[in-house]
Scaffold this motif. Structure first.
Motif, PDB file in Angstrom:
ATOM      1  N   PRO A  97       7.784  -6.288   5.373  1.00  0.00           N
ATOM      2  CA  PRO A  97       7.520  -4.772   4.794  1.00  0.00           C
ATOM      3  C   PRO A  97       7.151  -4.803   3.262  1.00  0.00           C
ATOM      4  CG  PRO A  97       9.709  -5.054   6.074  1.00  0.00           C
ATOM      5  CD  PRO A  97       9.186  -6.494   5.753  1.00  0.00           C
ATOM      6  N   PHE A  98       6.025  -4.041   3.170  1.00  0.00           N
ATOM      7  CA  PHE A  98       5.402  -4.179   2.031  1.00  0.00           C
ATOM      8  C   PHE A  98       6.511  -3.846   0.852  1.00  0.00           C
ATOM      9  CE2 PHE A  98       1.725  -2.002  -0.924  1.00  0.00           C
ATOM     10  CZ  PHE A  98       1.884  -3.290  -1.562  1.00  0.00           C
ATOM     11  N   PHE A  99       7.348  -2.786   1.267  1.00  0.00           N
ATOM     12  CA  PHE A  99       8.380  -2.238   0.140  1.00  0.00           C
ATOM     13  C   PHE A  99       9.046  -3.387  -0.398  1.00  0.00           C
ATOM     14  CE2 PHE A  99       8.354   2.359   1.737  1.00  0.00           C
ATOM     15  CZ  PHE A  99       7.180   2.435   0.857  1.00  0.00           C
ATOM     16  N   THR A 100       9.048  -4.549   0.540  1.00  0.00           N
ATOM     17  CA  THR A 100      10.368  -5.587   0.197  1.00  0.00           C
ATOM     18  C   THR A 100       9.671  -6.743  -0.629  1.00  0.00           C
ATOM     19  OG1 THR A 100       9.966  -6.860   2.273  1.00  0.00           O
ATOM     20  CG2 THR A 100      11.364  -5.158   2.226  1.00  0.00           C
ATOM     21  N   LEU A 101       8.416  -6.918  -0.736  1.00  0.00           N
ATOM     22  CA  LEU A 101       7.511  -8.027  -1.352  1.00  0.00           C
ATOM     23  C   LEU A 101       7.495  -7.613  -2.760  1.00  0.00           C
ATOM     24  CD1 LEU A 101       4.466  -8.389   1.173  1.00  0.00           C
ATOM     25  CD2 LEU A 101       6.835  -9.665   1.049  1.00  0.00           C
ATOM     26  N   GLN A 102       7.886  -8.718  -3.660  1.00  0.00           N
ATOM     27  CA  GLN A 102       7.762  -8.836  -4.872  1.00  0.00           C
ATOM     28  C   GLN A 102       6.222  -9.246  -5.673  1.00  0.00           C
ATOM     29  OE1 GLN A 102      10.770  -7.869  -6.612  1.00  0.00           O
ATOM     30  NE2 GLN A 102      11.446  -7.630  -4.645  1.00  0.00           N
TER      31      GLN A 102
ATOM     32  N   SER B 151      -3.354  -1.479   6.538  1.00  0.00           N
ATOM     33  CA  SER B 151      -2.307  -2.191   6.872  1.00  0.00           C
ATOM     34  C   SER B 151      -0.980  -1.228   6.416  1.00  0.00           C
ATOM     35  CB  SER B 151      -2.176  -3.567   6.107  1.00  0.00           C
ATOM     36  OG  SER B 151      -3.163  -4.109   6.505  1.00  0.00           O
ATOM     37  N   PHE B 152      -1.124  -0.675   5.310  1.00  0.00           N
ATOM     38  CA  PHE B 152       0.221  -0.009   4.790  1.00  0.00           C
ATOM     39  C   PHE B 152       0.421   1.329   5.612  1.00  0.00           C
ATOM     40  CE2 PHE B 152       2.227   2.269   0.913  1.00  0.00           C
ATOM     41  CZ  PHE B 152       3.317   1.940   1.281  1.00  0.00           C
ATOM     42  N   ALA B 153      -0.782   1.967   6.000  1.00  0.00           N
ATOM     43  CA  ALA B 153      -0.470   3.250   6.602  1.00  0.00           C
ATOM     44  C   ALA B 153       0.420   2.898   8.012  1.00  0.00           C
ATOM     45  CB  ALA B 153      -1.977   3.718   7.125  1.00  0.00           C
ATOM     46  N   ARG B 154       0.168   1.685   8.568  1.00  0.00           N
ATOM     47  CA  ARG B 154       1.080   1.284   9.777  1.00  0.00           C
ATOM     48  C   ARG B 154       2.392   1.356   9.482  1.00  0.00           C
ATOM     49  NH1 ARG B 154      -3.197  -0.329  13.061  1.00  0.00           N
ATOM     50  NH2 ARG B 154      -5.049  -0.534  11.926  1.00  0.00           N
ATOM     51  N   GLU B 155       2.691   0.854   8.388  1.00  0.00           N
ATOM     52  CA  GLU B 155       4.184   0.571   7.941  1.00  0.00           C
ATOM     53  C   GLU B 155       4.627   2.024   7.574  1.00  0.00           C
ATOM     54  OE1 GLU B 155       4.954  -2.359   5.125  1.00  0.00           O
ATOM     55  OE2 GLU B 155       3.538  -3.617   5.846  1.00  0.00           O
ATOM     56  N   ILE B 156       3.957   2.777   6.712  1.00  0.00           N
ATOM     57  CA  ILE B 156       4.718   3.929   6.300  1.00  0.00           C
ATOM     58  C   ILE B 156       4.448   5.148   6.868  1.00  0.00           C
ATOM     59  CG2 ILE B 156       2.722   4.603   4.873  1.00  0.00           C
ATOM     60  CD1 ILE B 156       4.909   4.477   2.515  1.00  0.00           C
ATOM     61  N   ARG B 157       4.029   5.106   8.013  1.00  0.00           N
ATOM     62  CA  ARG B 157       3.609   6.402   8.630  1.00  0.00           C
ATOM     63  C   ARG B 157       5.249   6.966   9.194  1.00  0.00           C
ATOM     64  NH1 ARG B 157       3.808  10.536  10.147  1.00  0.00           N
ATOM     65  NH2 ARG B 157       2.649  11.862  11.626  1.00  0.00           N
TER      66      ARG B 157
END
Lengths: 244, 233
Positions: A97-102, B151-157
């Motif tokens: 998950p993007f939020f977890t990447l440093q 890519s990010f849109a898929r995660e944060i929707r």
């Protein structure tokens, strides 16, 4: 690429890169097989392609190291007398998950996949310009075309490679240098083997071919793009009909 | 729409956006080297200094509620380098710009996700215009940003945050009238009725999207142009 040519392939010790080397071997080319850490695997691929009629030598270089990457083309040219084509295949990923990447994780992906390849290509440019038919083929990804969740930095790096294809394709086209890319979908490699089957299967279920791809199927497309032709600044999607 | 945060340097679209938004009952904040110092922007001390990521992470929604964040384009020199120093400078410029964007995108998403969602828009110039007029952004950075957004849109929707790119071709506006004839004629091979997209019109279009509470789009690259856009050639 019809006459024997010198082709530099990064990430050549395994997966798609190794398959590209094997696919090109029958053409009797001179193959510079670049690897980062697995010398044994690179030697094995070299032996395989030599047995098939190609000349081959392995070169160690870490694509995240700016100096090593910039200097690699000169080492290859010193060994083979020039470079006719570069296949930019080396890549790595830090999924999650993007939020977890440093920052350092994100940076390592961008530096290896995108700017490492950029440094390599620009270092190879003087040699490609001396070739009668210089070619660049970059291995992007489905993530670079339409994005994949859990792979934001990876997708960004592979999207950036599509941008490199547009940029260099326009600038080098008038010099007779072909610049294109392939964007593989899910392919049977070590990288996808690490993914859970339930993560991959939904992608396969909604693709036209409904199966995972083989490395040699990407190699076919790369070989096509290494041939002289009218294709330029293009990214060929090799994804079994997933993107549409 | 409660508040809008503009991140980036001044350009014709950002200027037009600021002007359009000032006519709406919405607070507009800015983050960038050009932003005026002193005014409260979501931190108790009103401090704008420090990295954009630090400012976003410390943003206080009780002081300055925002639910729309817009990233402007970044100019990157992209002439073909010839020396090792120039190669390194170009590679480093792209590395820095992209890493900075990704970290800011992450922080922006985190901020909105913590506070009932919102919209993020990333302005990415139409790169096909390179064949017609000189443009300041790089296709490498542009394509990387678009892939990151998709890519990010898929995660944060699922956290009620919508993320999209707006593809604009404002560079045409910057060509002096007496030098416009050649690029305009070249657009005719694609579309004889090509028209420039004035920044005020593009800003108005984006404001309409920003104002829509139930925006039915995420993970998209939305092209704006008449007769010729990058993804429809």
């Amino acid at each position: 690429m019809t006459p024997p040519s010198t082709i530099l392939i990064t990430g050549a010790s395994r997966g798609i890169g190794a398959s590209i080397a094997e696919h090109l071997a029958a053409g009797g080319h001179r193959l510079a097989l670049c690897y980062r850490s697995d010398r044994g695997a690179a030697d094995q691929i070299a032996a395989t392609v030599q047995a098939a009629g190609a000349e081959a030598e392995v070169f160690q270089a870490d694509m995240s190291d700016p100096q090593e990457t910039r200097e690699l083309p000169a080492r290859v040219a010193a060994r083979f007398g020039g470079i006719d084509a570069v296949v930019g295949n080396a890549g790595m990923t830090k999924d999650g998950p993007f939020f977890t990447l440093q920052a350092d994780q994100i940076s390592s992906v961008i530096r290896t996949n995108l700017t490492g390849t950029l440094r390599l290509l620009l270092g190879a440019l003087p040699f490609l310009e001396q070739s009668a038919a210089g070619r660049i083929v970059l291995v992007s990804s489905l993530g670079g075309v339409y994005g994949t969740d859990g792979q934001v930095p990876y997708s960004a790096s592979k999207g950036g490679l599509i941008g490199v294809t547009h940029w260099l394709g326009e600038l080098l086209g008038p010099k007779g240098i072909g610049v294109n890319a392939v964007a593989p979908g899910f392919i049977e490699t070590d990288m996808t083997a690490a993914l859970a089957r339930e993560r991959i299967q939904p992608f396969l279920d909604v693709s036209a071919l409904r199966r995972i791809g083989k490395p040699e199927e990407i190699a076919q497309a790369v070989r096509f793009l290494l041939e002289p032709g009218y294709v330029q600044s293009t990214t060929i999607r090799c994804d079994g009909g997933f993107a549409r | 729409m409660n508040g809008v945060l503009l991140i980036g340097e001044p350009d014709s679209l950002m200027d037009a956006l600021r002007a359009k938004l000032s006519g709406l009952p919405v607070a507009v904040h800015e983050l960038g080297d050009h932003a005026p110092a002193g005014a409260p922007v979501g931190r108790p001390d009103g401090d704008r200094q420090g990295s954009a990521v630090a400012v976003l992470d410390a943003w206080d929604m009780s002081i300055a509620p925002i639910d729309r964040i817009i990233f402007g384009p970044v100019a990157i020199e992209h002439d073909l380098p010839r020396t090792a120093d120039d190669i390194e400078r170009l590679a480093l410029a792209h590395e820095t710009a992209l890493l900075s964007f990704l970290m800011q995108l992450q922080a922006a998403g985190r901020l909105l996700a913590r506070h009932r969602g919102g919209q993020i828009w990333v302005i990415t110039p139409d790169q096909s215009a390179r064949y017609l007029v000189p443009i300041s952004t790089s296709p490498i950075d542009t394509m990387a940003r678009r892939a990151a957004v998709k890519s990010f849109a898929r995660e944060i929707r699922r956290m009620d945050v919508l993320v999209n790119c707006l593809e604009v071709q404002l560079e045409f506006d910057q060509v002096p009238a007496d030098q416009w004839r050649t690029p305009r004629n070249r657009t005719n091979v694609y579309a004889s009725r090509f028209r420039k997209s004035p920044a005020t019109s593009v800003a108005g279009f984006l404001c309409g999207l920003l104002a829509q509470a139930d925006l039915p789009m995420s993970g998209l690259v939305v092209p704006v142009g008449i007769g010729l856009t990058e993804q429809s050639i």
